[in-house]
Design an enzyme around this catalytic site. Structure first.
Site, PDB file in Angstrom:
ATOM      1  N   GLY A 134     -14.953 -46.353 -15.135  1.00  0.00           N
ATOM      2  CA  GLY A 134     -16.345 -45.966 -15.007  1.00  0.00           C
ATOM      3  C   GLY A 134     -17.313 -46.990 -15.560  1.00  0.00           C
ATOM      4  O   GLY A 134     -16.936 -47.931 -16.270  1.00  0.00           O
TER       5      GLY A 134
ATOM      6  N   HIS B  15     -18.825 -85.450  31.595  1.00  0.00           N
ATOM      7  CA  HIS B  15     -17.894 -84.421  32.050  1.00  0.00           C
ATOM      8  C   HIS B  15     -16.505 -84.577  31.435  1.00  0.00           C
ATOM      9  O   HIS B  15     -15.976 -85.676  31.343  1.00  0.00           O
ATOM     10  CB  HIS B  15     -17.674 -84.455  33.582  1.00  0.00           C
ATOM     11  CG  HIS B  15     -18.819 -84.964  34.380  1.00  0.00           C
ATOM     12  ND1 HIS B  15     -19.847 -84.167  34.784  1.00  0.00           N
ATOM     13  CD2 HIS B  15     -19.105 -86.204  34.860  1.00  0.00           C
ATOM     14  CE1 HIS B  15     -20.714 -84.880  35.485  1.00  0.00           C
ATOM     15  NE2 HIS B  15     -20.288 -86.117  35.534  1.00  0.00           N
TER      16      HIS B  15
END
EC number: 2.7.7.23
Length: 449
Positions: free
Chosen positions: A78, A358
């Site tokens: 906690g 390309h």
């Protein structure tokens, strides 16, 4: 003196992840780093990060600075237990202790400063941030008595009447550390969760104040992937709105993501599905996208990049890239060049007005000014053990389907024949051609199956 404690020990079970919750990222930064950044703005004397679950992983994300200290919480029992562990580890409990969770990534430094100022002005024992939520499921409820906080009840410990209270605890506290250290070890785990709650200190302290914040968006804690996504959207909207106000157009801003570090110039158009990450800079009058990813790269003036990826590279002015190009790290594309479709560039320099239009791979290469690289060109740069460089001089014309077996050095104004495999250096103004002579066999019949 100001000390900060960031609670980062939890498992984050609802995240359904092997990664500690505080290490999940929003717009490139972990939740923990975002909380740390906000806290650093306060100029604290020391910052304690309380870890537990996978502590070693979390510790790696903490800045290597003498202000930062790691405190390990074992077991994770906690928030109150986390501060008990901190108080045992640290002997001097002086000044103010700001405590906040490591999963509130949107918390603003200005809001934290307001909390500190309230605390100082009222000489409070504890001051905490509260806000109102219409549907406050999952949050602890804050109950006031006049101007002071009477108690906080966690969601799972609330009765039906208490659950109707819309004032919730944001999980950000400023304590008088000396007073806190006197009562912290009296906290017990007498609750449904069997955890030690830091909120139980409120009923033990006399002067407990609330800073109610209207904009509860910044107080959003992250417990699951839905909340993580919601915070990502909040941050992204803020980033993109800033750029739009500075002259950037988003064609479909919901489909784009921009890092906080990125710089974008005026009159830039960001098309759909474009993502700009890291320390990227896009200069003015560019069109970026659609479907483009740019990371840690500089893009010059008047460039167009579409359907492509650019990593850690320099793209100069008036350049067109794409579609479907991949610019890999340490590449430099000089002004007025063009990188066309299905081209990959890696660790290479293309000088001004060069073209690779390309279906090519250019790796570890220097391509001279005004050189044209024909379709299907490959620089074979790896011999199985190390990479080698290809150099091509300016004003050269590389024929389609040329393969350079590096290391290769071609002079200026060199031409290569289509389909050649180039294995030797060539001087200026030469033709390099390497292919077998074509043979035509007449009256040829294919074998029948």
């Amino acid at each position: 003196m100001l000390s900060v404690a960031i609670l980062a020990a939890g498992k984050g079970t609802r995240m359904e992840s092997s990664l500690p919750k505080v290490l999940h990222k929003i717009s490139g930064k972990s939740l923990l780093q975002r909380v740390i950044d906000s806290c650093v703005e306060l100029k604290p004397d020391q910052i304690f990060v309380i870890t537990g679950h996978k502590s070693k992983e979390v510790e790696k994300a903490i800045p290597n600075d003498k202000k930062f200290h790691v405190v390990v919480q074992e077991p994770q029992s906690g928030t109150g237990h986390a501060i008990q562990v901190l108080c045992r580890e640290v002997k001097k409990h002086q000044g103010k202790l700001l405590v906040l969770n490591g999963d509130v990534p949107l918390i603003r430094p200005s809001t934290l400063k307001r909390l500190l100022n309230l605390h100082d002005s009222k000489n409070a024992d504890v001051s905490l941030i509260t806000t109102k939520k219409t549907h406050p499921h999952g949050y602890g409820r804050v109950f006031l008595k006049g101007d002071f906080i009477e108690r906080i009840v966690e969601e799972k410990d609330c009765n039906d009447l208490e659950r109707e209270n819309e004032l919730i605890n944001a999980g950000v506290y400023c304590f008088n550390w000396g007073i806190l250290s006197e009562i912290i070890n009296t906290l017990q785990s007498n609750n449904n969760q069997k955890e030690i709650y830091l909120t139980d200190t409120i009923s033990l302290l006399k002067n407990s104040l609330s800073l109610e914040v209207e904009d509860n968006g910044e107080l959003q804690g992250i417990n699951n992937r839905i909340q993580l996504s919601e915070c990502e959207e909040i941050i992204q909207n803020s980033i993109k709105e800033k750029h739009m106000l500075n002259g950037v157009t988003f064609i479909n801003k919901a489909s784009c993501s921009i890092s906080e570090e990125a710089e974008i110039g005026k009159d830039v158009i960001i098309e759909a599905n474009t993502h700009i990450r890291g320390n990227a800079k896009i200069n003015s009058h560019c069109i970026i996208g659609p479907n483009t990813f740019i990371e840690n790269s500089n893009v010059g003036l008047n460039c167009e990049i579409s359907n492509s990826t650019v990593y850690a590279s320099q793209i100069m002015d008036y350049i067109k890239i794409g579609p479907y190009s991949h610019i890999r790290p340490n590449s430099e594309i000089s002004s007025f060049s063009k990188i066309g479709n299905f081209v990959e560039i890696k660790n290479s320099q293309l000088e001004e007005e060069s073209k690779v239009n390309h279906l090519s791979y250019i790796g570890d290469s220097i391509i001279g000014r005004s050189t044209n690289i024909g379709a299907g060109t490959i620089t074979a740069n790896f011999d199985g053990q190390k990479k080698h460089q290809t150099k091509i001089g300016k004003n050269s014309s590389i024929g389609a389907n040329t393969v350079f077996v590096a290391p290769i050095n071609l002079g200026e104004s060199v031409t290569t024949g289509a389909g050649s495999v180039i294995t030797k250096d060539s001087k200026d103004n030469s033709l390099a051609i390497s292919r077998t002579e074509q043979v035509n066999i007449e009256n040829w019949e294919r074998k029948k199956s």
